[in-house]
Design an enzyme around this catalytic site. Structure first.
Site: not given
Length: 324
Positions: A91, A186-187, A272, A301
């Site tokens: 992100y 993640s993203q 996370d 994360h």
């Protein structure tokens, strides 16, 4: 500290998410519309001091025919088409510098990193792909742009770009189109999961701490961004809650997991606070293909970071270099 369920509860957890009844029609129509534009990939060599890896600037027509920029890296020493890995970044990041992300090309794969449109202003190297589509009012960040209508939502454009990225790499003369995998963290993991649900015959997939999974649950149990952008938006627009989550139903990784069949590796950090581990496990349990998940007990994360990659890379080598 643990931010979510403990490991035994994660193995038992099943998401209650239900996608919209017209989910498949929405995405088949979206992709058909995108394919009305010529893909028109262009590959331009980039001069670097690297001795073992070549770098190319690849551009193709994504959603709306808009140009999407990528880096494509390949081993200099090669004979014939190679397996490929398509990667999607985190992100607010971007495709970065030509010298970044050398792992996959160094391991013998053609490696494409897609620039996410409209992002890339938060980190060194950044991005190079604008998003020429405007949207209505949004919370600072990217997550709420166009969120009151799925046709206008930013991730409709991003996920479409990502599908087209796989199509573009499959057209490259450097690549064996039957041996392509997708990866992301993640993203990037959320985008890769969407692609796994939308693109047939992928060879492998890896989702580290995937974003945009079990989204409504995520907004209720984490106080970290980017999910706090949704909370901030809805705090100011109290009457739009159901409308917003109706839009997000077309973009939740649980729905894509139910449609994906590539052999897949998931990972989650039990600490996370950004993408809670139960949301990754929700997608994992819904995933219809062969699958494994690694829960990293004391990680956040990063979801195991390079140690997680060290598990996945040999598996990708076996699947993509030798076929499923």
């Amino acid at each position: 500290m643990l931010t979510d369920l403990d490991l035994p509860a994660l193995w038992e957890y099943r998401s209650s998410f239900q996608e919209p009844a017209d989910f498949d029609d929405f995405w088949s129509g979206t992709l058909a519309e995108a394919r009305g534009h010529e893909l028109a990939p262009t590959l331009t060599p980039v001069e670097t001091p690297l001795e073992t890896v070549e770098v190319f600037d690849l551009t193709f027509a994504g959603f709306g025919g808009h140009p999407v920029r990528c880096w494509l890296r390949a081993p200099r020493q090669r004979s014939g088409p190679l397996p490929a890995v398509v990667q999607f970044h985190g992100y607010a990041s971007g495709r970065g510098h030509p010298l970044d992300d050398l792992l996959w090309a160094s391991a013998g794969f053609v490696h494409l990193v897609m620039d996410v449109r409209g992002q890339g202003g938060a980190y060194a190297g950044g991005g190079a792909t604008p998003d020429p589509v405007g949207s209505g009012p949004s919370h600072p960040g990217f997550l709420t742009r166009g969120i009151e209508d799925p046709r206008d939502y930013v991730y409709r454009r991003v996920f479409t770009d990502a599908v087209r990225a796989v199509e573009a790499v499959r057209q490259s003369p450097l690549v064996d189109p039957g041996r392509v995998g997708v990866v992301g963290a993640s993203q990037g993991g959320g985008i890769a999961l969407a692609v796994a649900g939308l693109v047939p015959e992928l060879g492998a997939a890896h989702f580290q701490a995937p974003f945009l999974c079990d989204v409504r649950r995520a907004t209720r149990i984490t106080g970290s961004g980017p999910y706090t952008e949704l909370a901030g938006y809805l705090a100011a627009r109290r009457d739009r809650v159901e409308q917003v989550f109706a839009t997000l139903g077309y973009f939740d990784g649980i729905a894509f997991a139910r449609r994906a069949d590539a052999p897949a590796w998931f990972s989650a950090g039990l600490m996370d606070g950004v993408c809670p581990p139960s949301t990754a496990f929700g997608a994992f349990h819904a995933y219809t293909g062969a699958k494994q998940i690694r829960a990293w007990e004391y990680n956040g994360h990063d979801a195991g970071g390079s140690d997680d990659l060290a598990v996945v890379l040999p598996a990708f080598r076996d699947l993509l270099k030798h076929g499923r």
